[in-house]
Design a protein around this motif. Sequence first.
Motif, mmCIF file in Angstrom:
data_model
loop_
_atom_site.group_PDB
_atom_site.id
_atom_site.type_symbol
_atom_site.label_atom_id
_atom_site.label_comp_id
_atom_site.label_asym_id
_atom_site.label_seq_id
_atom_site.Cartn_x
_atom_site.Cartn_y
_atom_site.Cartn_z
ATOM 1 N N HIS A 131 -10.734 3.565 -1.688
ATOM 2 C CA HIS A 131 -11.231 2.693 -0.627
ATOM 3 C C HIS A 131 -12.507 3.277 -0.015
ATOM 4 O O HIS A 131 -12.803 4.461 -0.172
ATOM 5 C CB HIS A 131 -10.163 2.499 0.450
ATOM 6 N N THR A 132 -13.220 2.438 0.704
ATOM 7 C CA THR A 132 -14.484 2.844 1.333
ATOM 8 C C THR A 132 -14.227 3.266 2.771
ATOM 9 O O THR A 132 -13.805 2.440 3.583
ATOM 10 C CB THR A 132 -15.495 1.687 1.308
ATOM 11 N N PRO A 133 -14.429 4.526 3.101
ATOM 12 C CA PRO A 133 -14.162 4.977 4.479
ATOM 13 C C PRO A 133 -15.161 4.376 5.465
ATOM 14 O O PRO A 133 -16.280 3.993 5.102
ATOM 15 C CB PRO A 133 -14.310 6.492 4.390
ATOM 16 N N GLY A 134 -14.750 4.297 6.710
ATOM 17 C CA GLY A 134 -15.619 3.754 7.746
ATOM 18 C C GLY A 134 -14.941 3.808 9.091
ATOM 19 O O GLY A 134 -13.798 4.262 9.217
ATOM 20 N N GLU A 138 -13.601 -2.456 -0.645
ATOM 21 C CA GLU A 138 -15.056 -2.342 -0.529
ATOM 22 C C GLU A 138 -15.521 -2.313 0.918
ATOM 23 O O GLU A 138 -16.619 -1.821 1.203
ATOM 24 C CB GLU A 138 -15.725 -3.514 -1.251
ATOM 25 N N GLN A 139 -14.716 -2.835 1.819
ATOM 26 C CA GLN A 139 -15.137 -2.953 3.214
ATOM 27 C C GLN A 139 -14.939 -1.637 3.963
ATOM 28 O O GLN A 139 -13.800 -1.173 4.118
ATOM 29 C CB GLN A 139 -14.363 -4.070 3.915
ATOM 30 N N PRO A 140 -16.024 -1.013 4.432
ATOM 31 C CA PRO A 140 -15.893 0.256 5.175
ATOM 32 C C PRO A 140 -15.005 0.080 6.410
ATOM 33 O O PRO A 140 -15.205 -0.850 7.196
ATOM 34 C CB PRO A 140 -17.337 0.589 5.572
ATOM 35 N N GLY A 141 -14.023 0.942 6.548
ATOM 36 C CA GLY A 141 -13.177 0.939 7.732
ATOM 37 C C GLY A 141 -11.998 0.003 7.678
ATOM 38 O O GLY A 141 -11.204 -0.036 8.635
ATOM 39 N N PHE A 142 -11.841 -0.746 6.589
ATOM 40 C CA PHE A 142 -10.713 -1.684 6.526
ATOM 41 C C PHE A 142 -9.387 -0.950 6.685
ATOM 42 O O PHE A 142 -8.561 -1.297 7.544
ATOM 43 C CB PHE A 142 -10.744 -2.456 5.204
ATOM 44 N N PHE A 143 -9.176 0.071 5.867
ATOM 45 C CA PHE A 143 -7.889 0.766 5.906
ATOM 46 C C PHE A 143 -7.763 1.661 7.140
ATOM 47 O O PHE A 143 -6.657 1.854 7.654
ATOM 48 C CB PHE A 143 -7.666 1.552 4.619
ATOM 49 N N GLU A 144 -8.868 2.186 7.630
ATOM 50 C CA GLU A 144 -8.813 2.951 8.884
ATOM 51 C C GLU A 144 -8.324 2.058 10.028
ATOM 52 O O GLU A 144 -7.574 2.497 10.910
ATOM 53 C CB GLU A 144 -10.185 3.532 9.216
ATOM 54 N N THR A 145 -8.737 0.786 9.994
ATOM 55 C CA THR A 145 -8.313 -0.157 11.036
ATOM 56 C C THR A 145 -6.825 -0.453 10.929
ATOM 57 O O THR A 145 -6.109 -0.480 11.940
ATOM 58 C CB THR A 145 -9.128 -1.459 10.919
ATOM 59 N N GLU A 156 -12.674 -7.191 14.206
ATOM 60 C CA GLU A 156 -13.868 -7.728 13.559
ATOM 61 C C GLU A 156 -14.727 -6.584 13.036
ATOM 62 O O GLU A 156 -14.908 -5.564 13.699
ATOM 63 C CB GLU A 156 -14.670 -8.581 14.544
ATOM 64 N N SER A 157 -15.260 -6.765 11.812
ATOM 65 C CA SER A 157 -16.071 -5.726 11.184
ATOM 66 C C SER A 157 -17.394 -5.560 11.935
ATOM 67 O O SER A 157 -17.850 -6.487 12.615
ATOM 68 C CB SER A 157 -16.334 -6.078 9.728
ATOM 69 N N PRO A 158 -18.032 -4.382 11.812
ATOM 70 C CA PRO A 158 -19.274 -4.115 12.578
ATOM 71 C C PRO A 158 -20.374 -5.134 12.329
ATOM 72 O O PRO A 158 -21.121 -5.486 13.257
ATOM 73 C CB PRO A 158 -19.680 -2.723 12.099
#
Length: 290
Positions: free
Chosen positions: A146-149, A234-241, A203-205
């Motif tokens: 996944h993409t971190p964010g 692909e979405q940065p921060g998706f899994f962090e959220t 909501e994404s940045p």
Amino acid sequence: MTEVMNVKQLTMEDYPALTKMDTGIEDDYVVRIFDRLVQSDMHELFGLFQSDQMLAIGGYSLFGDGKFAMLGRLRSDRRFQTKGNATELLKPIMERLKMNRRVNWIGANTHLGNLPARRVLEKLGIEQGPVIHYLILTRPDLLSGHTPGSIWEPVHDLKKKYRLLTQLNKNELGTFPYECYYPLPFDYSLFTDEYLNDSSFYESPERSRFIIIKKDTKKYDYSHVKYFWNDHYEQPGFFETLLHHWNNHPDHIGCWIDFSDHGFKNIPELTAYDVQDPWILYGTWKTNRI
């Protein structure tokens, strides 16, 4: 002489007949919550009887102020399964729903590999819809690819929540995952103030994506994730959220995520999830659709 079979709506008086059925299901939740189901305004249960023997049980649940009816809770006594009892039970239930002017859509959700159930639904004239994969993220330490964010911005304003949903111009799920196991057509009647207030939005940045997470209970409590694209990894921060939300709800045993067939194939590694066999949604709109 063969005894006539009949279908009737169930009441608490039918509980002993239910417990005598041999369904092969251990700890069946329908048995555990039977009293709630038969006394609810949202659920109806019916039984197919031959004399005092209950051969099959099934019913439906209503959503969107009665606009959507989801068939389900179908069980047959294994001693009588080859006799077409499921079809005999569901035919009058379908007729009942067709006569209900409030109901616009009738559907059912079943395992992709459950060919007998799928044949019954096709006999009833219910059309095949999208394949859905239910995954429960239980081991975030095993996530990979996944993409971190950063954690996405929470949305608290009710009007903005509604606006995000009503301005959605692409839905790669093909459904609105109203509850776990209950995907429904994407319809504004489902977006009540109560439902939106009980849902957490992020909501994404760059404001191009959003996540909805709502508590749902299917024996256990889950953080039920609703995401309408196939680019989870692909979405940065998706899994962090997701993990941020889960950490704030430690009583939830995992994040339940509905994936489309395409989205599921994009997952690089499945070890972080409890994976179910895929499901398929069937549904048909009545001619009185409004």
